[in-house]
Design an enzyme around this catalytic site. Structure first.
Site, short mmCIF file in Angstrom:
data_model
loop_
_atom_site.label_atom_id
_atom_site.label_comp_id
_atom_site.label_asym_id
_atom_site.label_seq_id
_atom_site.Cartn_x
_atom_site.Cartn_y
_atom_site.Cartn_z
CG ASP A 62 -35.87 17.59 -50.90
OD1 ASP A 62 -34.67 17.75 -51.15
OD2 ASP A 62 -36.46 16.51 -51.12
CG ASP A 130 -42.88 6.54 -50.70
OD1 ASP A 130 -42.16 7.15 -51.53
OD2 ASP A 130 -43.18 7.02 -49.59
CG HIS A 132 -40.57 10.08 -51.82
ND1 HIS A 132 -40.37 9.28 -50.71
CD2 HIS A 132 -39.33 10.42 -52.25
CE1 HIS A 132 -39.07 9.16 -50.49
NE2 HIS A 132 -38.41 9.82 -51.42
CD GLU A 137 -42.83 10.56 -47.88
OE1 GLU A 137 -42.89 9.75 -48.83
OE2 GLU A 137 -41.93 10.53 -47.02
P1 PGA Z 1 -32.15 7.79 -53.45
O1 PGA Z 1 -33.40 8.63 -52.97
O2 PGA Z 1 -31.63 8.44 -54.67
O3 PGA Z 1 -31.17 7.90 -52.29
O4 PGA Z 1 -32.62 6.40 -53.68
C1 PGA Z 1 -34.35 9.04 -53.90
C2 PGA Z 1 -35.48 9.74 -53.19
O5 PGA Z 1 -35.87 9.30 -52.10
O6 PGA Z 1 -35.99 10.74 -53.73
#
Ligand code: PGA
Length: 249
Positions: A62, A130, A132, A137
Site C-alpha cells: 500500500d 481493527d 485490517h 479497513e
Molecule cells: P504495525 O501496523 O505493524 O505498525 O502495528 C500493522 C498494520 O496496521 O497493518
C-alpha cells in the site's frame, strides 16, 4: 491456517526471516509498519552473511495518497530505509502504488494490472488493531482488488507516530485489495503485543467476515500466522496450536 506461537517478538522475527529467506530469489510482497522491522533486520543480517536478493522482485502492499516516493513518510521511502537499501536488490525491482499520481483510482488500476501480470510467491502482512491488512479497513469486500480507500480515524491516529502531527497523516491510501493479497501463493502474517490480541483472535477464531479483513486468511490455501505469546493471549485454542506446532505430521 498454520499458527506458530513464539515466546517473544525476536523469535517471531527469526522464524519469519527463515521462511522469507527461502524466497529471496523470488517475488516477495513486503509490508510496512512496526511489526516486520525485526524481521527485516534479521534478513539484512542474513544478507550480510551471504543471502542474495539480487533476483528478487518486491511489491509493497500500500501507499499513502499524495506522498511522492521521495517523501520520508511514504511507504516507498520507508521500505527502502528499513530494508531494501540494505540488501542487494536493484531499486527498480521494488514496486509500490503511485501515491502522488494525481488520480488514485488510475494508480490503483495500474498497480492491480502490474500484480495481475505476475505471481507473488509470499506476501508478508501485519495486522491492524481493527483487523485490517494492507489498508483494507473493516467492511472491505473479501474479493476486492487494488483500490483507493479512506482510512479509519483510528488508523490515522495509530500512524501519527511516524509523522510530526496527526493532521499530516494523509486520510487516503491506495491498497492491494483482499482479493489481490489472496492471489499470493503463500501469506505470512506477523503480530506481536497485547494490543493485537483481539484482532488476532477474531482473525483465527472468528467468522470469515469483511468486518475482520484479516479473516480472509481463513480461506487461503497456504497461510502462516506467526505471533508472540501476548498477541496469542485471547486465543481459545492456543494450547492446541502450540501442541500441533510441536508435533507436526
Ligand atoms: P504495525 O501496523 O505493524 O505498525 O502495528 C500493522 C498494520 O496496521 O497493518
Amino acid at each position: 491456517m498454520d499458527i506458530i506461537i513464539c515466546p517473544s517478538p525476536n523469535d517471531v522475527a527469526t522464524k519469519a526471516a527463515e521462511i522469507l529467506a527461502e524466497h529471496a530469489g523470488g517475488r516477495m510482497g513486503l509490508a510496512t509498519g512496526s511489526t516486520p522491522l525485526l524481521t527485516y533486520k534479521e534478513l539484512i543480517r542474513m544478507h550480510e552473511e551471504g543471502l542474495s536478493f539480487a533476483e528478487c522482485e518486491a511489491f509493497l502492499l500500500d501507499e499513502y495518497v499524495g506522498l511522492a516516493p521521495s517523501h520520508p513518510q511514504s511507504y516507498a521511502a520507508t521500505i527502502r530505509n528499513e530494508f531494501t537499501n540494505h540488501i542487494d536488490i536493484d531499486d527498480a525491482r521494488v514496486h509500490s502504488p503511485q501515491g502522488d499520481s494525481g488520480d488514485p483510482h488510475a494508480a490503483a488500476r495500474a498497480y492491480e494490472e502490474l500484480l495481475a501480470s505476475t505471481e507473488v510467491d509470499i506476501q508478508l502482512l501485519g495486522i491492524g488493531a481493527d483487523g485490517h491488512i494492507g489498508f483494507n479497513e473493516p467492511g472491505t469486500s473479501l474479493n476486492s482488488r487494488t483500490h483507493a480507500v479512506t482510512l479509519h480515524p483510528q488508523t490515522i491516529a495509530d500512524n501519527a507516530r511516524f509523522f510530526d502531527s496527526a493532521d499530516q497523516v494523509p486520510i487516503h491510501a491506495i491498497t492491494q485489495g483482499l482479493g489481490t493479497i489472496s492471489r499470493a501463493k503463500r501469506l505470512l502474517l506477523l503480530a506481536t503485543g497485547q494490543n493485537k490480541a483481539k484482532a488476532v483472535a477474531e482473525m483465527i477464531e472468528g467468522g470469515l467476515s469483511a468486518f475482520c479483513p484479516a479473516s480472509v486468511l481463513q480461506a487461503h490455501q497456504d497461510a502462516t500466522v506467526i505471533i508472540d505469546d501476548e498477541a496469542a493471549s485471547l486465543l481459545a485454542y492456543a494450547d492446541y496450536y502450540r501442541f500441533a506446532d510441536a508435533n507436526r505430521p
